[in-house]
Design an enzyme around this catalytic site. Structure first.
Site, mmCIF file in Angstrom:
data_model
loop_
_atom_site.group_PDB
_atom_site.id
_atom_site.type_symbol
_atom_site.label_atom_id
_atom_site.label_comp_id
_atom_site.label_asym_id
_atom_site.label_seq_id
_atom_site.Cartn_x
_atom_site.Cartn_y
_atom_site.Cartn_z
ATOM 1 N N LYS A 56 -5.648 -23.123 -1.476
ATOM 2 C CA LYS A 56 -4.825 -23.200 -2.688
ATOM 3 C C LYS A 56 -3.666 -22.214 -2.607
ATOM 4 O O LYS A 56 -2.527 -22.547 -2.931
ATOM 5 C CB LYS A 56 -5.686 -22.933 -3.930
ATOM 6 C CG LYS A 56 -6.687 -24.059 -4.201
ATOM 7 C CD LYS A 56 -7.697 -23.710 -5.286
ATOM 8 C CE LYS A 56 -8.722 -24.823 -5.444
ATOM 9 N NZ LYS A 56 -9.777 -24.502 -6.430
ATOM 10 N N GLN A 100 -12.348 -19.931 -10.088
ATOM 11 C CA GLN A 100 -13.052 -20.677 -9.050
ATOM 12 C C GLN A 100 -14.530 -20.776 -9.398
ATOM 13 O O GLN A 100 -15.190 -19.767 -9.661
ATOM 14 C CB GLN A 100 -12.848 -19.985 -7.689
ATOM 15 C CG GLN A 100 -13.413 -20.743 -6.524
ATOM 16 C CD GLN A 100 -12.722 -22.079 -6.270
ATOM 17 O OE1 GLN A 100 -11.503 -22.176 -6.245
ATOM 18 N NE2 GLN A 100 -13.514 -23.130 -6.105
ATOM 19 N N ASP A 123 -6.439 -26.156 -14.138
ATOM 20 C CA ASP A 123 -7.561 -26.958 -13.632
ATOM 21 C C ASP A 123 -7.942 -28.051 -14.632
ATOM 22 O O ASP A 123 -8.706 -28.952 -14.301
ATOM 23 C CB ASP A 123 -8.790 -26.067 -13.368
ATOM 24 C CG ASP A 123 -8.926 -25.703 -11.889
ATOM 25 O OD1 ASP A 123 -8.362 -26.436 -11.046
ATOM 26 O OD2 ASP A 123 -9.588 -24.697 -11.588
#
Ligand code: NAP
Length: 290
Positions: A56, A100, A123
């Site tokens: 990422k 995460q 997200d």
């Protein structure tokens, strides 16, 4: 009769194309004093999490998006994680925040995800953004389902009036993807671990998505000839190679399209994160359209 081998939908190439189109948008924002910035929060030392984050961060760097990594120890108190997120919520240089997953035991994922400002939730896991998606007016779509929709669009896979079968009902992949397919006029069936007659349902699918987290769950006997098969699973086999939820060699002889592992959904997920971060920046400075 021998069926022609399936078309491989190249997610790696499409992801590179998406990143290339984002670059000028990033530079335009930077020129206005708003270089997009992504903060990634990772708790503990889960090796897979660190690999994902590295990908990422690399994708951000490549597109000119500023990224910062916030690494917290596995035994950190939940309050400290919440404090860090509050600080990032208030930091004008940070337009996107990702946490995460998985989080270690002792840190409640729901509370942590709820603490991320919905305006920075790149997200798309916050209840507010999931609600907007459910309502049909999405702001940030979760990256894996968004990437899958881009792959289907790129390969011109017909969706309207077709039967899409999604194996998996997580809030990260299966459920949001089902909503997106529905929004594109597919008739959608969602399967899970309690589903009876999984193979028979899968065989009806014009578009079959395998997001169960079980290596090679989908064999050729579960695929309708000519169907589009999307493989979301990522597993490291005994030989160190990555495999998906689909028995790719066998299914490729029967399907019309297939997404490979690696090089299918994975790179698109990362590209969509960058796209969401750029979008968050545009929304933050009041620029609604490009
Ligand atoms: P998850 O939260 O574990 O959800 C798995 C879902 O599959 C659950 O709904 C489960 O049913 C269902 N399921 C499991 N075994 C099944 C079976 N034998 N038959 C039918 N349904 C079954 O996983 P996830 O986060 O959605 O991820 C799924 C997979 O995608 C994993 O391999 C993950 O590594 C991969 N992934 C890849 C990307 C990418 O970028 N490529 C991104 C995210 C995830 P229940 O609800 O009944 O338990």
């Amino acid at each position: 009769m021998q069926h022609m081998a399936a078309k491989i939908i190249d997610g790696k190439a499409l992801a590179a194309q998406v990143r290339a189109t984002l670059k000028p948008a990033v530079e335009a924002l930077a020129a206005r004093g708003a270089r997009p910035g992504l903060a990634a929060v990772v708790v503990g030392d889960n090796p897979a999490s660190h690999i994902y984050l590295r990908n990422k961060v690399r994708a951000c760097e490549e597109t000119g998006v500023r990224s910062e990594l916030h690494e917290l120890p596995a035994d950190v108190a939940e309050a400290a994680v919440l404090e860090r997120i509050a600080a990032l919520n208030g930091d004008a240089r940070v337009h996107g925040i990702l946490v995460q997953l998985p989080l270690p035991r002792g840190v409640n994922a729901e509370r942590v995800l709820a603490a991320v400002s919905p305006a920075k939730d790149v997200d798309g896991f916050h209840a507010h953004n999931l609600g907007l998606l459910l309502r049909g007016t999405p702001r940030f779509v979760p990256c894996t389902p968004a990437g899958i929709m881009r792959l289907l669009e790129h390969a011109a896979v017909p969706l309207a009036g077709r039967h899409a079968v999604v194996i998996g009902r997580s809030s990260i992949v299966g459920k949001p993807l089902a909503l997106l397919l529905l929004q594109n006029d597919a008739t959608v069936t969602i399967c899970h671990s309690k589903t009876a007659h999984l193979a028979a349902l899968a065989r009806q699918a014009d578009v079959l998505v395998a997001a169960a987290g079980e290596p090679r769950l989908v064999g050729a006997d579960m695929v309708k000839p000519g169907a589009c098969v999307v493989d979301v699973g990522i597993h490291r086999g005994g030989d160190g190679k990555l495999v998906g939820d689909v028995d790719a060699a066998a299914v490729a002889q029967r399907a019309g399209w297939i997404t490979p592992v690696p090089g299918g959904v994975g790179p698109m997920t990362v590209a969509m994160l960058v796209a969401n971060t750029v979008r968050a920046t545009e929304l933050a400075i009041g620029q609604t359209a490009r």
